[in-house]
Design an enzyme around this catalytic site. Sequence first.
Site, PDB file in Angstrom:
ATOM      1  CG  HIS A  29      -1.951  17.292   0.043  1.00  0.00           C
ATOM      2  ND1 HIS A  29      -0.906  16.411  -0.032  1.00  0.00           N
ATOM      3  CD2 HIS A  29      -3.001  16.689  -0.586  1.00  0.00           C
ATOM      4  CE1 HIS A  29      -1.298  15.313  -0.676  1.00  0.00           C
ATOM      5  NE2 HIS A  29      -2.551  15.454  -1.023  1.00  0.00           N
ATOM      6  CG  HIS A 260      -7.109  18.308  -1.260  1.00  0.00           C
ATOM      7  ND1 HIS A 260      -7.297  18.126   0.084  1.00  0.00           N
ATOM      8  CD2 HIS A 260      -6.601  17.133  -1.730  1.00  0.00           C
ATOM      9  CE1 HIS A 260      -6.932  16.896   0.403  1.00  0.00           C
ATOM     10  NE2 HIS A 260      -6.505  16.285  -0.668  1.00  0.00           N
ATOM     11  CD  GLU A 409     -13.828  -6.350  14.516  1.00  0.00           C
ATOM     12  OE1 GLU A 409     -14.226  -5.324  13.919  1.00  0.00           O
ATOM     13  OE2 GLU A 409     -14.593  -7.262  14.882  1.00  0.00           O
ATOM     14  CG  HIS A 471     -16.978 -16.319  11.468  1.00  0.00           C
ATOM     15  ND1 HIS A 471     -17.933 -15.883  10.579  1.00  0.00           N
ATOM     16  CD2 HIS A 471     -17.158 -15.595  12.599  1.00  0.00           C
ATOM     17  CE1 HIS A 471     -18.670 -14.938  11.159  1.00  0.00           C
ATOM     18  NE2 HIS A 471     -18.215 -14.739  12.375  1.00  0.00           N
TER      19      HIS A 471
END
Lengths: 660, 660
Positions: A29, A260, A409, A471
């Site tokens: 890149h 890129h 999280e 859950h």
Amino acid sequence: MISREKHDRMANAIRFLSMDAVEKANSGHPGLPMGAADVATVLFSRFMNFDPKNPLWPDRDRFVLSAGHGSMLLYSLLYLTGYEDITIEDIKQFRQLGSKTAGHPEYGHISGIETTTGPLGQGVSNAVGMAIAERKLSEEFGSDLQNHHTYALVGDGCLMEGISQEAIALAGHLKLNKLIVFWDNNSITIDGAVSLSDSTDQIARFKSVNWNTISVDGHDPDAIAAAIEAAHLSDKPTLIACKTVIGFGAPNKQGTHKVHGSPLGAEEIAAARKSLNWDAEAFSVPADVLDAWRLAGLRSTKVRMEWEDRLGATANETRAEFVRRFAGDLPGDFDSTIDAFKKKVAANNPTVATRKASEDVLEIINGLLPETLGGSADLTPSNNTKTTQMQAITPADFSGRYLHYGIREHAMAAAMNGIALHGGLIPYAGGFLIFSDYCRPSVRLAALMGIRVIHVWTHDSIGVGEDGPTHQPVEHLAALRAIPNLLVFRPADETETAECWQLALKEKHRPSGLALTRQNLAPARKEYEEKNLCAYGAYELVSSSDAQVTIFASGSEVEIALKANEMLQQRGIASRVVSVPCVELFMGQPDDYRAAIIGTSPVKIAVEAAVREGWDAIIGSDGIFIGMKSFGASGPAKELYKHFGITAEAVVESAEKRLS
Amino acid sequence: MISREKHDRMANAIRFLSMDAVEKANSGHPGLPMGAADVATVLFSRFMNFDPKNPLWPDRDRFVLSAGHGSMLLYSLLYLTGYEDITIEDIKQFRQLGSKTAGHPEYGHISGIETTTGPLGQGVSNAVGMAIAERKLSEEFGSDLQNHHTYALVGDGCLMEGISQEAIALAGHLKLNKLIVFWDNNSITIDGAVSLSDSTDQIARFKSVNWNTISVDGHDPDAIAAAIEAAHLSDKPTLIACKTVIGFGAPNKQGTHKVHGSPLGAEEIAAARKSLNWDAEAFSVPADVLDAWRLAGLRSTKVRMEWEDRLGATANETRAEFVRRFAGDLPGDFDSTIDAFKKKVAANNPTVATRKASEDVLEIINGLLPETLGGSADLTPSNNTKTTQMQAITPADFSGRYLHYGIREHAMAAAMNGIALHGGLIPYAGGFLIFSDYCRPSVRLAALMGIRVIHVWTHDSIGVGEDGPTHQPVEHLAALRAIPNLLVFRPADETETAECWQLALKEKHRPSGLALTRQNLAPARKEYEEKNLCAYGAYELVSSSDAQVTIFASGSEVEIALKANEMLQQRGIASRVVSVPCVELFMGQPDDYRAAIIGTSPVKIAVEAAVREGWDAIIGSDGIFIGMKSFGASGPAKELYKHFGITAEAVVESAEKRLS
């Protein structure tokens, strides 16, 4: 002072090393290193405090290339500033097998690589963790020993990823004013213009989460320098939005997505040489430019030596503690303290949930280890991660040792990686095991880097009960065990919980996760045993020399295995029970130990309230598995175990059927 | 017009049903239903177009309870408005095994549950997908047939999660002005005050991503109504920030985290009855209140009947197409079209990467199926997901069929879930397999719900090459196969790719993922075969009646298996090759088919450039596995295969060693 002309040549050195390396590798890149070369040159030649000869100096500024695909930017900087473990030969070996200069920067390959990046959004979230660590350690050891900046360079990809948005909000909340993020605002992504997929006003967004923001022309060195100076004065973290041209210097391709992620081609590189007035050969840096860069690399020597002097003048005990903490060593009495705790547990044999057992163990650990930094993703009362020593860290006061990470999280896991990478602290934090999915990319990176990060994953099965299948983890143990170099512990009682914590903390180069129950469990180990039996990964809980049946189980299902074993004995069937607190450690044991523990009984049964995947390695593909074949359900935990047939009765029945 | 008094009593009915159900279950979350009852009452009694007697009416407004823990809010609404598949008995069975009223709302349990929620941030991202679907179908079928709103209710948890931030940015970019999100701004999370972990100015943040924003008192029905009316006029999606008191009505606990996730207790409920002037028994709704609610449930009957009339008046072909699309049926000539394609492939036997093969297949599929909605998380040129039929959808023009989701894997996966749940479209989109980790929670929910969402996961192994271990999946196949009800396809060549796409599209009630290579592969199947052999999950590619060795392989490693097989033949060792394009489908075959395919050769070898986990079920724990034991490395793909010992030579050597 570096003249504009000198600056340009220094930046162009980065550009050509990057173009040439990508061209030689025929892969990579070039766009980002070329576009961000000016920003990086200003930062590294005028501001960064770092010492290539002492790359791990604890008070160095940290630089994180969050947009890791631009790795040649970092490799160029490290080579140019004189890091000893990277040479021009390494740059020529860019992206080749066995080379230090991997496709993306990999922690451990070169000492100046502060973290492994590539998966977008991770690096900037690591940087948030590093800035947390700096602030915390500065509070603890004083600004004489800890007083550095953390810089990160992000692209649009990093900023679109949700994880970065979580991390940025956390950093703004905590007022991490020594965190400075450069946004390589080049308006290009792989698919084309950023405007194809995004209309975010990034400045407004950062402001909304309590950041200082500055916008500059990313090709104007003085403007960049002024922005950094202003950022240093801010009481908030700072975003410096740098308007850049991707692939700057490639006259026909710059500013498009064509630069890129592909080599520019010989023709375009030749055109760039012309346009940037660069006549050096490929991989050759003109002497004046290399000299200027090497001087930049020497810039902070004095600062570092003054720091060494301050460390030397620090009271012996504090200095020893600081050094120990940064070496990552545990205090000498760690093992004996855990051992004493195990004795106490064996005297009481409590029936507790392992999440509660973990709290008890942490109470001991946190009393002994001032380096633990606890936290939870807003499940503190459920994860039992906050012990009496842990006061909350607040934006105004970092004397606490507990972070309310919020419902984030992923950023939590990535920040913990950053805290561990920074050194001086051992991060642990809680979440529900089901939400390990939310932070898997960061858990994986911790495993890839080999760093000590400890996840406390409670509510680890259908034992969650009424919250239901959204859950209740079912596939998560298998999915986590599949990650190389990660230790997944699933202790069966308080003694095993203590042993697993001991192992997790002693693993300097591996992350761990502890899968813990919501529900109470009867003790599996009732006698004190000096050895850490969990270190074997699996071991005999109940022996039998002529066992017809062997029952393997982990965590909450060890209770079921023990009960089934008793029932089998009553029916005159010889059986044994093996506790399996850590599959990975067991698989790493010598063949003869593994063979002995697996044993030769004709019937092998594994019990785990999760999917079978992985257990065949222990019980064989003809082994009996008592566990989950589907998602869970909402209902009281005990009923669920019955409903899904994970009971001692089911174990006994299947054993008898197989034996008949 | 509903009087304030009537409104209050209607809202209180929600509050008491929620309190009572949580109390009886001794588990659950009363805080949100009580705090958001006023918002929900205004929405359902004055605005929502829905018909409890025809719950799946395609042009109904969608309501998503993103904060799924407040499930009693939704259950109360569905019961009160007269959905026929929920009774007061169901409410009494809240959170009990086998009941429809699970801990969190589960799609399929009650017809008014538009999506399964609970894991935070997912629901609002589903809602973004639903709003995309509505806009797209409205463009396609006209506003006579599709012209509805999508509403979502989020809490702070949803907004802190990165996924929601990705989804919100996408929605703002696309100007989804029929999407209206209510933020239950109660300032409380599980750990305590939101201020413990967050300082975000949500209004500013939403504005920064191009949303309309309105702030109201969430307990003032007229203000809420005025906000919804204003939102209906916006040309952007609207956030209605509703300042609420969590647990509103519980005099001693409201406004604290104590009401979030625990029963209030009999005493507090009694106090609430007093304070809200509610004298009905538990689970009993006063007749006037129930009447008012049932009337609200009848409100849109006329609107629905007018819609039916419009559908009836639609040209036959369009109507049939609309009905087919919402039934989720494929056109009658789907199979024959794939079959014709397979014939063509067998005539050419191209050597191609399976990502390119997938593009070829998609070219056929997208030509036949106007309902496919393609996309990529900014990896379009790498995922090969954009065929000639696919023009990009832009904020101003939804006539295209391709979404540039941006670098937002998680929101992409969740939006695809929402698109599939909405009906009328089949979403597929691309990413790198490594980034399946970024969207795992949404993939899991698709599997749990049983919906047709198709992930195109390219760059599926160390075959990625130079990008290195951060971009090389190793554990992902095992981790994805561990998810119940998800089909993970890994085709070996263009023919298998066509068959796997055919299977994925025909699975109305299961999500799929196709793991595809970056690198070219020689064809594995050279002869045309009418049967879809991939439907068996595994099948014989090369037979041998007296095989000493069986080689199992998937995807790119089938080429290696075939080469090894040839080498073994040359050495006089009889061997066979089994292609395993889908482990899950294979495991679901009858025992005798499975046994026949696994066979009885003394040596069983599996070859997959990934971890062993899961393969023991096929080759046995004593089987030979040729694959990965660690993370990958950066280097050219061919060298990596050699370096990690995944070669035909290694297969042959291990077979010979075992046989000797």
